[in-house]
Design a protein around this motif. Structure first.
Motif, PDB file in Angstrom:
ATOM      1  N   GLU A   1      35.276   2.046  -6.600  1.00  0.00           N
ATOM      2  CA  GLU A   1      33.848   1.727  -6.685  1.00  0.00           C
ATOM      3  C   GLU A   1      33.302   1.104  -5.407  1.00  0.00           C
ATOM      4  N   GLY A   2      33.851   1.467  -4.256  1.00  0.00           N
ATOM      5  CA  GLY A   2      33.461   0.768  -3.028  1.00  0.00           C
ATOM      6  C   GLY A   2      32.343   1.389  -2.217  1.00  0.00           C
ATOM      7  N   MET A   3      31.740   2.500  -2.649  1.00  0.00           N
ATOM      8  CA  MET A   3      30.727   3.171  -1.833  1.00  0.00           C
ATOM      9  C   MET A   3      29.327   2.962  -2.403  1.00  0.00           C
ATOM     10  N   ALA A   4      28.364   2.783  -1.505  1.00  0.00           N
ATOM     11  CA  ALA A   4      26.975   2.608  -1.923  1.00  0.00           C
ATOM     12  C   ALA A   4      26.049   3.054  -0.796  1.00  0.00           C
ATOM     13  N   LEU A   5      24.834   3.453  -1.173  1.00  0.00           N
ATOM     14  CA  LEU A   5      23.790   3.795  -0.216  1.00  0.00           C
ATOM     15  C   LEU A   5      22.630   2.821  -0.368  1.00  0.00           C
ATOM     16  N   GLY A   6      22.034   2.443   0.756  1.00  0.00           N
ATOM     17  CA  GLY A   6      20.889   1.545   0.725  1.00  0.00           C
ATOM     18  C   GLY A   6      19.592   2.308   0.512  1.00  0.00           C
ATOM     19  N   LEU A   7      18.885   2.010  -0.570  1.00  0.00           N
ATOM     20  CA  LEU A   7      17.573   2.600  -0.820  1.00  0.00           C
ATOM     21  C   LEU A   7      16.522   1.734  -0.131  1.00  0.00           C
ATOM     22  N   ALA A   8      15.578   2.366   0.562  1.00  0.00           N
ATOM     23  CA  ALA A   8      14.583   1.605   1.313  1.00  0.00           C
ATOM     24  C   ALA A   8      13.232   2.301   1.265  1.00  0.00           C
ATOM     25  N   LEU A   9      12.188   1.525   1.546  1.00  0.00           N
ATOM     26  CA  LEU A   9      10.834   2.045   1.726  1.00  0.00           C
ATOM     27  C   LEU A   9      10.535   2.041   3.214  1.00  0.00           C
ATOM     28  N   VAL A  10       9.975   3.138   3.742  1.00  0.00           N
ATOM     29  CA  VAL A  10       9.683   3.211   5.175  1.00  0.00           C
ATOM     30  C   VAL A  10       8.246   3.650   5.420  1.00  0.00           C
ATOM     31  N   HIS A  11       7.702   3.192   6.546  1.00  0.00           N
ATOM     32  CA  HIS A  11       6.424   3.676   7.061  1.00  0.00           C
ATOM     33  C   HIS A  11       6.452   3.489   8.574  1.00  0.00           C
ATOM     34  N   ARG A  12       5.530   4.119   9.269  1.00  0.00           N
ATOM     35  CA  ARG A  12       5.476   3.955  10.718  1.00  0.00           C
ATOM     36  C   ARG A  12       5.175   2.506  11.058  1.00  0.00           C
ATOM     37  N   ARG A  13       5.923   1.952  11.994  1.00  0.00           N
ATOM     38  CA  ARG A  13       5.782   0.548  12.349  1.00  0.00           C
ATOM     39  C   ARG A  13       4.364   0.222  12.809  1.00  0.00           C
ATOM     40  N   GLU A  14       3.762   1.136  13.555  1.00  0.00           N
ATOM     41  CA  GLU A  14       2.443   0.881  14.114  1.00  0.00           C
ATOM     42  C   GLU A  14       1.349   0.849  13.052  1.00  0.00           C
ATOM     43  N   ARG A  15       1.683   1.277  11.822  1.00  0.00           N
ATOM     44  CA  ARG A  15       0.690   1.290  10.745  1.00  0.00           C
ATOM     45  C   ARG A  15       0.895   0.141   9.752  1.00  0.00           C
ATOM     46  N   ALA A  16       1.632  -0.871  10.169  1.00  0.00           N
ATOM     47  CA  ALA A  16       1.948  -1.976   9.255  1.00  0.00           C
ATOM     48  C   ALA A  16       0.697  -2.687   8.751  1.00  0.00           C
ATOM     49  N   ALA A  17      -0.374  -2.697   9.566  1.00  0.00           N
ATOM     50  CA  ALA A  17      -1.598  -3.402   9.162  1.00  0.00           C
ATOM     51  C   ALA A  17      -2.589  -2.500   8.443  1.00  0.00           C
ATOM     52  N   ASP A  18      -2.247  -1.249   8.239  1.00  0.00           N
ATOM     53  CA  ASP A  18      -3.107  -0.338   7.481  1.00  0.00           C
ATOM     54  C   ASP A  18      -3.214  -0.868   6.049  1.00  0.00           C
ATOM     55  N   ARG A  19      -4.437  -1.143   5.590  1.00  0.00           N
ATOM     56  CA  ARG A  19      -4.598  -1.818   4.302  1.00  0.00           C
ATOM     57  C   ARG A  19      -4.092  -0.974   3.136  1.00  0.00           C
ATOM     58  N   CYS A  20      -4.223   0.352   3.228  1.00  0.00           N
ATOM     59  CA  CYS A  20      -3.713   1.187   2.140  1.00  0.00           C
ATOM     60  C   CYS A  20      -2.191   1.108   2.075  1.00  0.00           C
ATOM     61  N   ILE A  21      -1.554   1.182   3.235  1.00  0.00           N
ATOM     62  CA  ILE A  21      -0.096   1.085   3.268  1.00  0.00           C
ATOM     63  C   ILE A  21       0.348  -0.300   2.847  1.00  0.00           C
ATOM     64  N   GLU A  22      -0.369  -1.324   3.298  1.00  0.00           N
ATOM     65  CA  GLU A  22      -0.065  -2.690   2.861  1.00  0.00           C
ATOM     66  C   GLU A  22      -0.136  -2.813   1.346  1.00  0.00           C
ATOM     67  N   ALA A  23      -1.157  -2.207   0.757  1.00  0.00           N
ATOM     68  CA  ALA A  23      -1.337  -2.300  -0.688  1.00  0.00           C
ATOM     69  C   ALA A  23      -0.167  -1.666  -1.424  1.00  0.00           C
ATOM     70  N   VAL A  24       0.279  -0.491  -0.965  1.00  0.00           N
ATOM     71  CA  VAL A  24       1.422   0.168  -1.605  1.00  0.00           C
ATOM     72  C   VAL A  24       2.692  -0.651  -1.412  1.00  0.00           C
ATOM     73  N   ALA A  25       2.901  -1.145  -0.188  1.00  0.00           N
ATOM     74  CA  ALA A  25       4.106  -1.943   0.087  1.00  0.00           C
ATOM     75  C   ALA A  25       4.146  -3.202  -0.767  1.00  0.00           C
ATOM     76  N   GLU A  26       2.992  -3.820  -0.966  1.00  0.00           N
ATOM     77  CA  GLU A  26       2.939  -5.025  -1.801  1.00  0.00           C
ATOM     78  C   GLU A  26       3.217  -4.689  -3.271  1.00  0.00           C
ATOM     79  N   ALA A  27       2.710  -3.549  -3.735  1.00  0.00           N
ATOM     80  CA  ALA A  27       2.983  -3.127  -5.112  1.00  0.00           C
ATOM     81  C   ALA A  27       4.462  -2.827  -5.312  1.00  0.00           C
ATOM     82  N   VAL A  28       5.074  -2.152  -4.335  1.00  0.00           N
ATOM     83  CA  VAL A  28       6.511  -1.863  -4.409  1.00  0.00           C
ATOM     84  C   VAL A  28       7.307  -3.170  -4.432  1.00  0.00           C
ATOM     85  N   ALA A  29       6.933  -4.110  -3.569  1.00  0.00           N
ATOM     86  CA  ALA A  29       7.647  -5.392  -3.505  1.00  0.00           C
ATOM     87  C   ALA A  29       7.561  -6.126  -4.838  1.00  0.00           C
ATOM     88  N   GLU A  30       6.403  -6.101  -5.454  1.00  0.00           N
ATOM     89  CA  GLU A  30       6.234  -6.786  -6.737  1.00  0.00           C
ATOM     90  C   GLU A  30       7.098  -6.139  -7.820  1.00  0.00           C
TER      91      GLU A  30
END
Length: 299
Positions: free
Chosen positions: A261-290
């Motif tokens: 049972e020693g193998m695992a994959l990391g699941l992650a959410l990604v977006h372009r770094r330069e769009r971190a302040a995009d309010r729509c992307i922020e809203a989705v990222a905050e919903a995912v985090a919650e």
């Protein structure tokens, strides 16, 4: 010179093809050609050479590409800032899914978005981790779920880790005793149903075998989990599945599970770094985090 001139220039440079650039921009082919021609006339230089295989940047085009990208980033920053100043968040977010929606808690994410940001329209796109990563990088998707072991240098993406997904080696039920008692050397010598290029499963197994100096006996390639599971049930060979899928296949009498049972994959959410302040992307990222129980994002 207009915004659309620069946007088209960068799209054609990255796609190296007028038709693909038109699809990416959701524009007609004549419009894309006209934008490039108009920009070349205004600048007084040829930006591309037309070849049978597509569009190739000239020396002048290569010299101007990064400045064009920088200009677009500046314009996008202005747009993001204006969006942040608005109280209501509105827009379309294209979200890539690398697994079933329920496993990614998409219904719960949609419920949070509907409650908090009814003006944001989510478009869900089912795909594979490599394609999602490529499409986020190219701007065809805004946000995506991926297995993060495929991220290499040069990908300008911000990564939010979500969870470790346990994996398991499975084999035909007729091999149960042999698989249960096998070590890594014995597994490597058995037939394997392998994976398509850049598959996270492939990277994980290759890493496990290569650090032990073991070659892999690949007899067939499958391009999705359902195909892999079917081929194992048919007695073709071993493969790798999510552990929950592996246990489900074993319960259905379709496969046996290697007990390690020693193998695992990391699941992650990604977006372009330069769009971190995009309010729509922020809203989705905050919903995912919650929904995923992550710490609140700092503003």
């Amino acid at each position: 010179m207009e915004y659309y001139h620069l946007r088209t220039f960068v799209a054609v440079a990255e796609e190296e093809h007028l038709t693909r650039a038109a699809e990416r921009l959701n524009a007609s082919l004549p419009a894309v050609s006209a934008h490039i021609r108009g920009l070349e006339e205004e600048l007084g230089v040829a930006l591309f050479s037309r070849t049978p295989k597509g569009m190739r940047l000239t020396a002048e085009g290569r010299a101007l590409l990064e400045e064009a990208r920088e200009a677009l980033r500046g314009l996008e920053a202005v747009r993001r800032r204006a969006g942040a100043l608005r109280q209501d968040v509105t827009g379309v977010v294209r979200l890539g899914l690398n697994n079933e929606a329920a496993r990614l808690h998409v219904p719960e994410i949609l419920a949070v978005m509907t409650r908090r940001h009814p003006g944001v329209e989510l478009h869900l796109v089912n795909s594979s981790s490599p394609r999602i990563l490529d499409n986020v990088r190219l701007g065809r998707l805004d946000v995506g779920f991926i297995y993060d072991n495929i991220i290499e240098g040069g990908h300008e993406v911000a990564v939010t880790p979500l969870e470790e997904v346990p994996m398991a080696v499975v084999g035909p039920t007729s091999w149960s005793e042999r698989v249960r008692q096998a070590d890594w050397d014995e597994l490597a010598g058995l037939p394997w149903v392998w994976f398509s290029e850049r598959c996270p499963f492939q990277y994980l197994l290759e890493s496990s075998f290569s650090r032990r100096g073991l070659p892999i006996n690949k007899v067939m390639v499958g391009d999705n989990d359902a195909t892999l599971r079917t081929l194992v049930a048919a007695g073709v060979g071993l493969t790798l599945l999510r552990r929950d899928d592996a246990l489900e296949a074993a319960a259905a009498g379709e496969a046996c599970v290697w007990p390690w049972e020693g193998m695992a994959l990391g699941l992650a959410l990604v977006h372009r770094r330069e769009r971190a302040a995009d309010r729509c992307i922020e809203a989705v990222a905050e919903a995912v985090a919650e929904v995923w129980g992550l710490p609140a994002r700092k503003r």
